[in-house]
Enzyme design. Structure first.
Site, PDB file in Angstrom:
ATOM      1  N   ARG A   1       3.391  -4.495 -13.260  1.00  0.00           N
ATOM      2  CA  ARG A   1       4.640  -3.746 -13.210  1.00  0.00           C
ATOM      3  C   ARG A   1       5.737  -4.663 -13.745  1.00  0.00           C
ATOM      4  NH1 ARG A   1       8.444  -2.332  -8.119  1.00  0.00           N
ATOM      5  NH2 ARG A   1       9.857  -1.029  -9.293  1.00  0.00           N
TER       6      ARG A   1
ATOM      7  N   GLU B   1       2.644   4.605  -7.987  1.00  0.00           N
ATOM      8  CA  GLU B   1       2.972   3.826  -9.188  1.00  0.00           C
ATOM      9  C   GLU B   1       1.805   2.932  -9.609  1.00  0.00           C
ATOM     10  OE1 GLU B   1       6.422   3.120  -6.748  1.00  0.00           O
ATOM     11  OE2 GLU B   1       7.602   2.833  -8.556  1.00  0.00           O
TER      12      GLU B   1
ATOM     13  N   HIS C   1      12.450   3.097 -11.726  1.00  0.00           N
ATOM     14  CA  HIS C   1      11.503   3.958 -10.998  1.00  0.00           C
ATOM     15  C   HIS C   1      10.808   4.930 -11.964  1.00  0.00           C
ATOM     16  CE1 HIS C   1      13.983   3.612  -7.015  1.00  0.00           C
ATOM     17  NE2 HIS C   1      13.002   2.715  -7.025  1.00  0.00           N
TER      18      HIS C   1
ATOM     19  N   ASN D   1       2.151  -6.479  -8.796  1.00  0.00           N
ATOM     20  CA  ASN D   1       3.607  -6.291  -8.721  1.00  0.00           C
ATOM     21  C   ASN D   1       4.171  -7.621  -8.221  1.00  0.00           C
ATOM     22  OD1 ASN D   1       6.218  -5.532  -8.284  1.00  0.00           O
ATOM     23  ND2 ASN D   1       5.734  -3.756  -7.018  1.00  0.00           N
TER      24      ASN D   1
ATOM     25  N   ARG E   1      21.885  -1.317  -1.284  1.00  0.00           N
ATOM     26  CA  ARG E   1      22.707  -1.256  -2.499  1.00  0.00           C
ATOM     27  C   ARG E   1      23.719  -0.126  -2.386  1.00  0.00           C
ATOM     28  NH1 ARG E   1      17.741  -0.805  -6.205  1.00  0.00           N
ATOM     29  NH2 ARG E   1      16.650  -2.723  -5.657  1.00  0.00           N
TER      30      ARG E   1
END
Ligand code: ADP
Length: 394
Positions: A88, A381, A177, A7, A238
């Site tokens: 990823r 993940e 996601h 990642n 955010r």
């Protein structure tokens, strides 16, 4: 066969090394401060920790050091054992609804999509290109955060803006996601003893970034993030949803440039904007100590979540389960309680003792008579990326 999952961020890189097909983690770690002062590699394996500080000017140098370390530390006999590298990749646009083996065309497409994910795709691509140069014979796989949501129907993915924005500039909702929503929905089906095709569920990934997904018979039909990960729920830093006219107003009267607005909405909003802390643990501690700003941040966070769950229940038309995942979803009984208490109208009924019993396993937390089941499922993940890489290479 061993699979390395990467990642790659702009200045850091997380990795996990798996032995397949059992998907057992042999090593994991982090390379931090790439291209900055004090760069360092951390590798955790066999209950040991290896730390090595060395200047890494770029991803290529950082990954080269990782590739040297794995055999040196005896984690791999040689890099020949590595059957695939799984990456990823944040944005796959409309091009990818499945993981893919990386070739020149895939790299070009990830590059073309940089305007849609300027913070993420360049770093993801750097990781891919560095590995391709370092291990040219090892297949590489890209697993996209957007792919799972490519099943959304047009009424869910189109914005009500001039058609040209979509046709020429690809302005639509993509969702992110996806790997996490995919994983927890499959895991849910296994735990409930059904196939995903028999299940309608809402999955809530609540971490630093947060998103909700409506999953109908195994497919994503709606999700809260949009063109970018900025839309939707309140997140650590955010804003999530807001009136787009706020941008014109703050540009005109708040003396903010477009770059200022981009930075403030992505890095200085959400929980942080409301109370100064982006970490939910700190927000909860402050709230318990009577801090009003922290209490407001918590309330705005839960209120937004509530609106999405209500809307998604209506979108699905039937609801079998509500799933919590991500750091907040997995660990905060308080967030789960505050939300579920207000969802009784949907037949969602939490069991207080199950909700507060600490566990790191997948578990149900609904009361016995609840019409809708409630589950906490730790996400994985990287495990999905390892399995998909193994499947594609195999
Ligand atoms: P990322 O999106 O970076 O992968 P995580 O999924 O690890 O992040 O989630 C990070 C969030 O989870 C932070 O807001 C953190 O405060 C929150 N979190 C972690 N543990 C707890 C806990 N025990 N209670 C409440 N929040 C928690």
């Amino acid at each position: 066969m061993k699979v390395l999952v990467l990642n790659s961020g702009s200045s850091s890189l997380k990795f996990k090394l798996y032995t397949m097909p059992e998907a057992r983690v042999l090593a994991r770690g982090l390379i931090e401060r790439i291209g900055e002062e004090g760069s360092k590699i951390h590798i955790y394996y066999d209950e040991k920790e290896h730390e090595h500080a060395r200047p890494f000017r770029n991803h290529h140098e950082a990954l080269s050091a990782l590739i040297d370390r794995l055999p040196e530390l005896g984690i791999l006999e040689s890099m020949e054992e590595l059957g695939a590298v799984g990456h990823r990749v944040v944005h796959g646009g409309e091009a990818y609804s499945e993981p893919v083996l990386v070739d020149e065309k895939v790299r070009a497409t990830i590059r073309q999509l940089i305007p849609l994910a300027p913070l993420h795709n360049p770093a993801n691509l750097e990781g891919i290109e560095a590995m391709a140069a370092l291990l040219p014979r090892t297949p590489q796989v890209a697993v996209f955060d957007t792919a799972f949501h490519q099943t959304m129907p047009p009424e869910a993915f189109r914005y009500a803006v001039p058609e040209e924005w979509y046709e020429r500039f690809h302005v639509r909702r993509y969702g992110f996601h996806g790997t996490s929503h995919y994983y927890v929905s499959r895991k849910l089906a296994r735990h409930m003893g059904r196939t995903v095709e028999e299940l309608d569920a809402i999955t809530l990934h609540l971490g630093n970034g947060a998103s909700a997904c409506a999953i109908q018979r195994g497919k994503s039909i709606e999700t809260s993030m949009g063109l970018t990960p900025l839309e939707g729920l309140v997140m650590g830093t955010r804003s999530g949803d807001l009136d787009p006219a706020i941008l014109f107003y703050m540009n005109k009267y708040g003396e903010r440039s477009l770059d200022d607005l981009d930075r403030e909405l992505n890095k200085a909003s959400g929980l942080k904007g409301l109370c100064g802390s982006n970490d939910m643990r700190t927000v909860l501690e402050r709230m318990e100590a009577g801090d009003e700003k922290a209490a407001l941040a918590f309330d705005v966070f839960v209120h937004r979540l509530l609106k999405y769950v209500g809307a998604y229940a209506a979108t699905l038309g039937r609801l079998d389960a509500l799933v919590f995942t991500g750091g907040i979803g997995e660990h905060s009984a308080k967030v789960r309680r505050a939300l579920c208490e207000r969802l009784k109208i949907l037949g969602i009924c939490l069991d207080e003792e199950r909700n507060t019993t600490p566990s790191t396993e997948a578990r149900s937390i609904h009361a016995d008579g609840s019409t809708v089941q409630i589950w906490v499922i730790p996400t994985d993940e990287e495990g999905v990326i390892a399995r998909e890489s193994y499947r594609l290479v195999g």
